[in-house]
Structures are given as C-alpha cells and as structure tokens.
Design a protein around this motif. Structure first.
Motif, PDB file in Angstrom:
ATOM      1  N   VAL A  93       0.852  -1.184   0.000  1.00  0.00           N
ATOM      2  CA  VAL A  93       0.000   0.000   0.000  1.00  0.00           C
ATOM      3  C   VAL A  93       0.886   1.231   0.000  1.00  0.00           C
ATOM      4  O   VAL A  93       1.744   1.398   0.872  1.00  0.00           O
ATOM      5  N   ALA A  94       0.691   2.095  -0.994  1.00  0.00           N
ATOM      6  CA  ALA A  94       1.487   3.314  -1.102  1.00  0.00           C
ATOM      7  C   ALA A  94       1.076   4.302  -0.008  1.00  0.00           C
ATOM      8  O   ALA A  94       0.007   4.164   0.600  1.00  0.00           O
ATOM      9  N   PRO A  95       1.900   5.327   0.251  1.00  0.00           N
ATOM     10  CA  PRO A  95       1.610   6.286   1.330  1.00  0.00           C
ATOM     11  C   PRO A  95       0.227   6.930   1.234  1.00  0.00           C
ATOM     12  O   PRO A  95      -0.403   7.202   2.237  1.00  0.00           O
ATOM     13  N   GLU A  98      -2.925   4.124  -2.059  1.00  0.00           N
ATOM     14  CA  GLU A  98      -3.120   3.485  -3.352  1.00  0.00           C
ATOM     15  C   GLU A  98      -2.370   2.148  -3.405  1.00  0.00           C
ATOM     16  O   GLU A  98      -1.393   1.940  -2.687  1.00  0.00           O
ATOM     17  N   GLU A  99      -2.839   1.257  -4.285  1.00  0.00           N
ATOM     18  CA  GLU A  99      -2.150  -0.023  -4.451  1.00  0.00           C
ATOM     19  C   GLU A  99      -0.869   0.171  -5.256  1.00  0.00           C
ATOM     20  O   GLU A  99      -0.801   1.007  -6.151  1.00  0.00           O
ATOM     21  N   THR A 100       0.135  -0.621  -4.932  1.00  0.00           N
ATOM     22  CA  THR A 100       1.378  -0.586  -5.681  1.00  0.00           C
ATOM     23  C   THR A 100       1.250  -1.464  -6.930  1.00  0.00           C
ATOM     24  O   THR A 100       0.196  -2.027  -7.204  1.00  0.00           O
ATOM     25  N   ASN A 101       2.339  -1.606  -7.689  1.00  0.00           N
ATOM     26  CA  ASN A 101       2.277  -2.320  -8.965  1.00  0.00           C
ATOM     27  C   ASN A 101       2.030  -3.814  -8.761  1.00  0.00           C
ATOM     28  O   ASN A 101       2.265  -4.375  -7.688  1.00  0.00           O
ATOM     29  N   LEU A 104       4.847  -6.293  -7.367  1.00  0.00           N
ATOM     30  CA  LEU A 104       5.069  -6.247  -5.925  1.00  0.00           C
ATOM     31  C   LEU A 104       3.917  -6.924  -5.182  1.00  0.00           C
ATOM     32  O   LEU A 104       4.131  -7.632  -4.193  1.00  0.00           O
ATOM     33  N   ARG A 105       2.700  -6.745  -5.674  1.00  0.00           N
ATOM     34  CA  ARG A 105       1.544  -7.376  -5.020  1.00  0.00           C
ATOM     35  C   ARG A 105       1.621  -8.896  -5.127  1.00  0.00           C
ATOM     36  O   ARG A 105       1.250  -9.618  -4.201  1.00  0.00           O
ATOM     37  N   ILE A 111      -0.939 -11.192   1.243  1.00  0.00           N
ATOM     38  CA  ILE A 111      -1.502  -9.936   1.737  1.00  0.00           C
ATOM     39  C   ILE A 111      -2.470  -9.362   0.715  1.00  0.00           C
ATOM     40  O   ILE A 111      -3.552  -8.880   1.058  1.00  0.00           O
ATOM     41  N   ASP A 112      -2.087  -9.453  -0.555  1.00  0.00           N
ATOM     42  CA  ASP A 112      -2.933  -8.936  -1.629  1.00  0.00           C
ATOM     43  C   ASP A 112      -4.295  -9.636  -1.657  1.00  0.00           C
ATOM     44  O   ASP A 112      -5.311  -9.028  -1.982  1.00  0.00           O
ATOM     45  N   LEU A 113      -4.322 -10.916  -1.297  1.00  0.00           N
ATOM     46  CA  LEU A 113      -5.574 -11.675  -1.317  1.00  0.00           C
ATOM     47  C   LEU A 113      -6.548 -11.228  -0.237  1.00  0.00           C
ATOM     48  O   LEU A 113      -7.720 -11.612  -0.267  1.00  0.00           O
ATOM     49  N   ARG A 114      -6.114 -10.426   0.716  1.00  0.00           N
ATOM     50  CA  ARG A 114      -7.007  -9.954   1.774  1.00  0.00           C
ATOM     51  C   ARG A 114      -7.965  -8.867   1.285  1.00  0.00           C
ATOM     52  O   ARG A 114      -8.936  -8.557   1.971  1.00  0.00           O
ATOM     53  N   THR A 115      -7.703  -8.281   0.127  1.00  0.00           N
ATOM     54  CA  THR A 115      -8.539  -7.179  -0.348  1.00  0.00           C
ATOM     55  C   THR A 115      -9.941  -7.659  -0.689  1.00  0.00           C
ATOM     56  O   THR A 115     -10.165  -8.826  -0.996  1.00  0.00           O
TER      57      THR A 115
END
Length: 273
Positions: A93-95, A98-101, A104-105, A111-115
């Motif tokens: 998660v960017a500052p 926003e989501e990063t590229n 990286l996800r 962690i990405d699967l938690r969205t």
C-alpha cells in the motif's frame, strides 16, 4: 436486541481516540465495527495502543443493532480483547493509500488476497463451480479426477511441459480429453471434471495462461452437437443465476458490474458467418 459473540479477524481500520476507540474488524463473512469505551475498560488501553492495521485480534462481547452505525447497522461492545498477532506496515500500500504495482503485489500475494476484490473473486469462483457441479450431478453426471502426469501428449496442437519422472519422461496434461473418452468407452455415459490444464505455448499476450483451471464435460448418446450446446448453455445459465442471487449485490458494490443471466437459447453463429 443484543447477542454475545466471539469474533476474530483482521483489523481493517482503527481510530484510537482519547476516550473511545473504534475498530473495523473483518473476516471471511464480512465486517463489523468494534466500539470500546476506555473508561470502562482501562485494562484494554495498553493493547489498543499496540494494534495496527492488518493485525489479528479476538474479541468477545455484546453485538447490538444501531441505526447510527453505517457499517451493517450493528456494532460490538467487547468485554475481552486479545491480540493474536501484530502486523507491520503493509508493503503493498502506497503512502496515499493506493495499491502498488502488480509485480510487488504478487510477491506479497497472501496480503494482496485480503482485499475485498480478491476475496470476492475467490468466493464467486468457488460458488460458480459449485453450481455447475450441482447442475451436472442433478443430470446424473459423474465427477472424475484424471491424472495430470501422463506418459504422452494427450492433445495435438498444444505444446507440453516435459518433466523428469524417476529417470524417465512424463508430461503435464494439456487436457483431460483422453480420460474423458476412456470414461465414455467404460460406460460412464456422463462425466465432468474441474482441474488444472497445462499448455507449453509461447505467447505474446499478457493474458495468455500456460496454467489454468479447465471445466470439462462429456456425455454419450447424443443426436448432434446441438445437444452439447443446449447442455452447456443451461448449465451456465443455472450457475450464473446462482451467483447473481448470492453475490450479485456484492459484485455490484465492489466491481460496479451487474451479473447478467443470459436468456435461453443462446444466440448462434455458424462457422461461415
């Protein structure tokens, strides 16, 4: 009306104020607001200062309906709170939130699967396959699970992945086609399978998949391909109607997409056209 519950899940949001603390807790079933009055629970204050977003906590207390709470119209007033694990700052998660590229996800896929989006995609996929399976079982189909390590190419026109098999050669299955036809010869009459498919094909598209999940069905004693088309369109309509009923509102909220259940029969176009 109130109900005593034990809840555990990820902290999605926390607002830790001087006298009150508000936590949004989520698990696979959804989200709920946790409201804590610090004066009533001084024993929780130290733990509340430690909790970060994506930490895992367990709470037990009274769940009350409330017209003032926007999140599902209810909140919990916990009597006990236990920290199961403390999360560091999310690396994806960017500052600005926003989501990063995508690369990286994928590196932090768990962690990405938690969205909400990914969670809903997997629940929808699972239910869609379950409804396809339900439809076919009700039509007297038998589910099979064919081998994925095979001795030779199973389908022409598709490349294969060769693997070492105890000093010999084996291949990842391009499809269950050979085993489906074997089942027909065995007198199974109606079979289906949901399983992985491997295609060793060079590609120029980001959306080309060398490994994907295929849903196959095969049945005997048909008059023409129209019988197959009819079976497939009825199955898809049945499954999509189930998805729309169970997850249609969630899909609209998260993806802003309406689940469309097609009408029968499907439009047809011949090869010449």
């Amino acid at each position: 009306l109130g109900e005593v519950n034990h809840l555990a899940g990820y902290v999605e949001n926390i607002r830790n104020k001087k006298y009150m603390c508000f936590i949004v807790l989520r698990d696979l079933s959804g989200k709920i607001q946790i409201t804590i009055e610090k004066e009533k629970h001084p024993e929780m204050v130290e733990d509340l200062d430690k909790i970060t977003v994506d930490s895992v906590i367990s709470v037990e207390g009274l769940v009350l309906a409330s017209e003032y709470v926007k999140l599902n119209g209810m909140e919990m007033y916990p009597d006990t709170l236990k920290i199961e694990s403390i999360a560091e700052a999310s690396p994806i998660v960017a500052p600005k939130g926003e989501e990063t590229n995508i690369d990286l996800r994928i590196d932090y896929r768990w962690i990405d699967l938690r969205t909400d989006k990914n969670n809903l995609m997997f629940k929808t996929q699972s239910y869609f396959i379950a409804k396809c399976r339900e439809f076919l079982v009700n039509k007297d189909f038998i589910e099979i699970h064919s081998p994925k390590l095979i001795a030779a190419e199973s389908e022409s026109g598709a490349g294969v992945f060769k693997v070492d098999y105890f000093g010999g050669n084996a291949y990842l299955a391009q499809s269950p086609q050979f085993y489906k036809q074997m089942a027909m010869a065995a007198g199974f009459e109606r079979i289906f399978e949901s399983g992985p498919v491997f295609r060793a094909e060079k590609f120029a598209s980001r959306k080309h998949a060398t490994e994907f999940t295929g849903f196959d069905l095969e049945f005997s004693y048909i008059t023409s391909y129209d019988d197959v088309m009819k079976m497939e369109e009825e199955m898809l309509t049945y499954a999509l109607a189930g998805v729309k009923e169970k997850y249609g509102d969630d899909i609209k909220r998260v993806f802003d997409i309406e689940v469309v259940v097609p009408t029968l029969p499907f439009p047809r176009i011949d090869l010449r056209e």
